[in-house]
Design a protein around this motif. Structure first.
Motif, PDB file in Angstrom:
ATOM      1  N   GLU A  61     -25.456 -86.590 -57.044  1.00 20.59           N
ATOM      2  CA  GLU A  61     -24.332 -86.693 -56.440  1.00 20.59           C
ATOM      3  C   GLU A  61     -24.171 -88.413 -56.299  1.00 20.59           C
ATOM      4  O   GLU A  61     -25.095 -89.030 -56.493  1.00 20.59           O
ATOM      5  N   SER A  62     -23.048 -88.694 -55.695  1.00 24.63           N
ATOM      6  CA  SER A  62     -22.993 -90.347 -55.435  1.00 24.63           C
ATOM      7  C   SER A  62     -21.851 -90.500 -54.416  1.00 24.63           C
ATOM      8  O   SER A  62     -21.146 -89.483 -53.940  1.00 24.63           O
ATOM      9  N   ILE A  63     -22.016 -91.518 -53.630  1.00 24.00           N
ATOM     10  CA  ILE A  63     -21.057 -91.817 -52.550  1.00 24.00           C
ATOM     11  C   ILE A  63     -20.528 -93.196 -52.820  1.00 24.00           C
ATOM     12  O   ILE A  63     -20.882 -93.889 -53.366  1.00 24.00           O
ATOM     13  N   THR A  64     -19.480 -93.381 -52.060  1.00 20.89           N
ATOM     14  CA  THR A  64     -18.633 -94.606 -52.170  1.00 20.89           C
ATOM     15  C   THR A  64     -19.291 -95.787 -51.217  1.00 20.89           C
ATOM     16  O   THR A  64     -19.110 -95.713 -50.138  1.00 20.89           O
ATOM     17  N   CYS A  65     -19.969 -96.659 -51.784  1.00 17.39           N
ATOM     18  CA  CYS A  65     -20.432 -97.583 -50.893  1.00 17.39           C
ATOM     19  C   CYS A  65     -20.637 -98.997 -51.654  1.00 17.39           C
ATOM     20  O   CYS A  65     -20.923 -98.844 -52.879  1.00 17.39           O
TER      21      CYS A  65
ATOM     22  N   THR B  68     -32.818 -90.372 -52.721  1.00 16.54           N
ATOM     23  CA  THR B  68     -31.543 -91.327 -52.809  1.00 16.54           C
ATOM     24  C   THR B  68     -32.171 -92.836 -53.119  1.00 16.54           C
ATOM     25  O   THR B  68     -32.939 -93.194 -52.592  1.00 16.54           O
TER      26      THR B  68
ATOM     27  N   LYS C  88     -17.166 -94.477 -44.026  1.00 19.53           N
ATOM     28  CA  LYS C  88     -16.851 -93.474 -45.151  1.00 19.53           C
ATOM     29  C   LYS C  88     -17.985 -93.006 -45.788  1.00 19.53           C
ATOM     30  O   LYS C  88     -18.174 -91.740 -46.101  1.00 19.53           O
ATOM     31  N   ALA C  89     -18.726 -94.080 -46.235  1.00 17.40           N
ATOM     32  CA  ALA C  89     -20.240 -93.551 -46.919  1.00 17.40           C
ATOM     33  C   ALA C  89     -20.989 -92.789 -46.184  1.00 17.40           C
ATOM     34  O   ALA C  89     -21.698 -91.864 -46.849  1.00 17.40           O
TER      35      ALA C  89
ATOM     36  N   GLU D 261     -19.598 -89.240 -46.063  1.00 17.96           N
ATOM     37  CA  GLU D 261     -19.642 -88.490 -47.405  1.00 17.96           C
ATOM     38  C   GLU D 261     -21.339 -88.107 -47.414  1.00 17.96           C
ATOM     39  O   GLU D 261     -21.407 -86.921 -47.835  1.00 17.96           O
ATOM     40  N   ALA D 262     -22.125 -88.931 -47.112  1.00 21.89           N
ATOM     41  CA  ALA D 262     -23.508 -88.678 -46.945  1.00 21.89           C
ATOM     42  C   ALA D 262     -23.975 -87.407 -46.115  1.00 21.89           C
ATOM     43  O   ALA D 262     -24.485 -86.439 -46.495  1.00 21.89           O
TER      44      ALA D 262
ATOM     45  N   VAL E 219     -27.053 -92.967 -46.527  1.00 27.02           N
ATOM     46  CA  VAL E 219     -27.803 -91.634 -46.685  1.00 27.02           C
ATOM     47  C   VAL E 219     -28.753 -91.402 -45.636  1.00 27.02           C
ATOM     48  O   VAL E 219     -28.854 -90.325 -44.953  1.00 27.02           O
TER      49      VAL E 219
ATOM     50  N   ILE F  57     -29.007 -88.608 -54.757  1.00 32.74           N
ATOM     51  CA  ILE F  57     -27.655 -89.325 -54.157  1.00 32.74           C
ATOM     52  C   ILE F  57     -27.756 -90.774 -54.729  1.00 32.74           C
ATOM     53  O   ILE F  57     -28.873 -91.340 -54.233  1.00 32.74           O
TER      54      ILE F  57
END
Length: 362
Positions: A55-59, A6, A79-80, A83-84, A107, A36
């Protein structure tokens, strides 16, 4: 075996992760890798065509931002992490490895909550905020160069900075080739996003060089997307032959041709220059967090492989003089190249991998 890597936001974060992924695949051909990262275009471009899941996460980042942005970033953190956590539970990795950038925080925190072993790698001589925070709860911290780091000594390892396999191969080939008949080749690069001030300085410096040093001279200039057309037009107007590109995908091929680099002082670029034995004139980015690029550069200057110029103290005449002085001194270039090579750690990825495997086995 399954590993999550990541990080992202800059090539300096991404490329060590890519190098580590390649080392994993060489050692364990069936290894499954998930990366990620962020949703930035730079991440997508750097990872394009690579054979692992992305993949990606919202942060959002925290450092250097205004109060409103920081509040929004902190609000998005739960939320991040969720998601992780979902991605980690779904992928079931044996290890999570962070290479820097704000995306790593959620992550690595999710990995900690799930009991998955985790490590980080810090490329720069002064650690970024994400690594300073996550170092408290990861199992091992790898650093690129010797220094005084705010990390727990018991879990900190000086590993070097992983360099992509194609650059390692180019370095070996370059050492075995004779290039005495080739024209002096200057490589200018401001990092993966370019550097406007360096671009403008080079336009003026090359005009001075053309008047004062009419010798065979080849120029390769990576400008970044914003300045490419302006720089290309500027060189053409001054009747200077130059290969101007926004972004160089095949850095290995370009490094192999170069005799001297004018560059920023990002840690990954420096690691690549060292492996290639390529001397450099370094112009650290003056607004880098904690002035870390200047600290990066100081290590290579002290080792004799580079010279550093502060951007605020540099003008076109001084830059032109520095380039011409080295361009006409093959012995000095060879000495600096050898010094750069002495500071290289070409097996950094293997060193990191060995420690990671020991951690997984425990």
């Amino acid at each position: 075996m399954r590993i999550i890597i990541t990080g992202g936001g800059t090539g300096g974060h991404l490329f060590p992760g890519i190098a580590l992924a390649a080392a994993l695949r060489r050692r364990f051909p069936g290894c499954e890798i998930m990366f990620i990262g962020t949703k930035r275009q730079l991440d997508r471009d750097a990872l394009a065509g690579l054979d692992f899941r992305q993949e990606s996460i919202t942060c959002m980042g925290l450092k250097g931002m205004g109060l409103t942005h920081r509040i929004r970033s902190l609000a998005s953190l739960p939320k991040a992490v969720l998601e992780a956590r979902h991605l980690i539970k779904q992928f079931q990795p044996e290890l999570v490895f962070g290479v820097g950038g704000y995306v790593t925080g959620p992550v690595l925190l999710a990995a900690r909550l799930l009991g998955v072993p985790a490590c980080i790698h810090e490329q720069n001589a002064i650690p970024g905020l994400a690594n300073r925070l996550t170092a408290r709860f990861v199992n091992k911290v790898f650093v690129s160069i010797p220094g005084d780091y705010p990390f727990p000594l018991k879990k900190t390892v000086v590993s070097g900075n992983p360099v992509r396999a194609e650059i390692l191969a180019a370095a070996e080939q370059k050492q075995s080739q004779q290039t005495a008949d080739q024209p002096f080749t200057l490589l200018v690069m401001g990092g993966s996003l370019g550097a406007h001030r360096i671009n403008m300085l080079m336009l003026e410096a090359m005009a001075i060089i053309k008047k004062q040093q009419p010798v065979p001279f080849r120029l390769i200039h990576q400008t970044g997307a914003a300045d490419a057309e302006q720089v290309r037009t500027g060189y053409a107007a001054a009747d200077i032959e130059a290969e101007v590109v926004p972004f160089i995908k095949d850095m290995a091929a370009v490094y192999a041709q170069a005799d001297l680099a004018v560059a920023r002082a990002g840690a990954t670029s420096l690691a690549e220059l060292a492996v290639m034995g390529l001397p450099a004139l370094l112009i650290p980015y003056p607004h880098a967090a904690d002035d870390h690029q200047a600290t990066n550069a100081s290590y290579y200057v002290a080792g004799g492989g580079a010279r550093m110029y502060r951007e605020e103290e540099l003008n076109a005449g001084r830059l032109a003089a520095a380039i011409m002085k080295l361009a006409g001194n093959a012995n000095k270039l060879a000495q600096m190249g050898a010094a750069m090579r002495q500071m290289a750690v070409p097996d950094a990825a293997e060193r990191i991998l060995a420690d990671c495997m020991e951690l997984i086995e425990k």
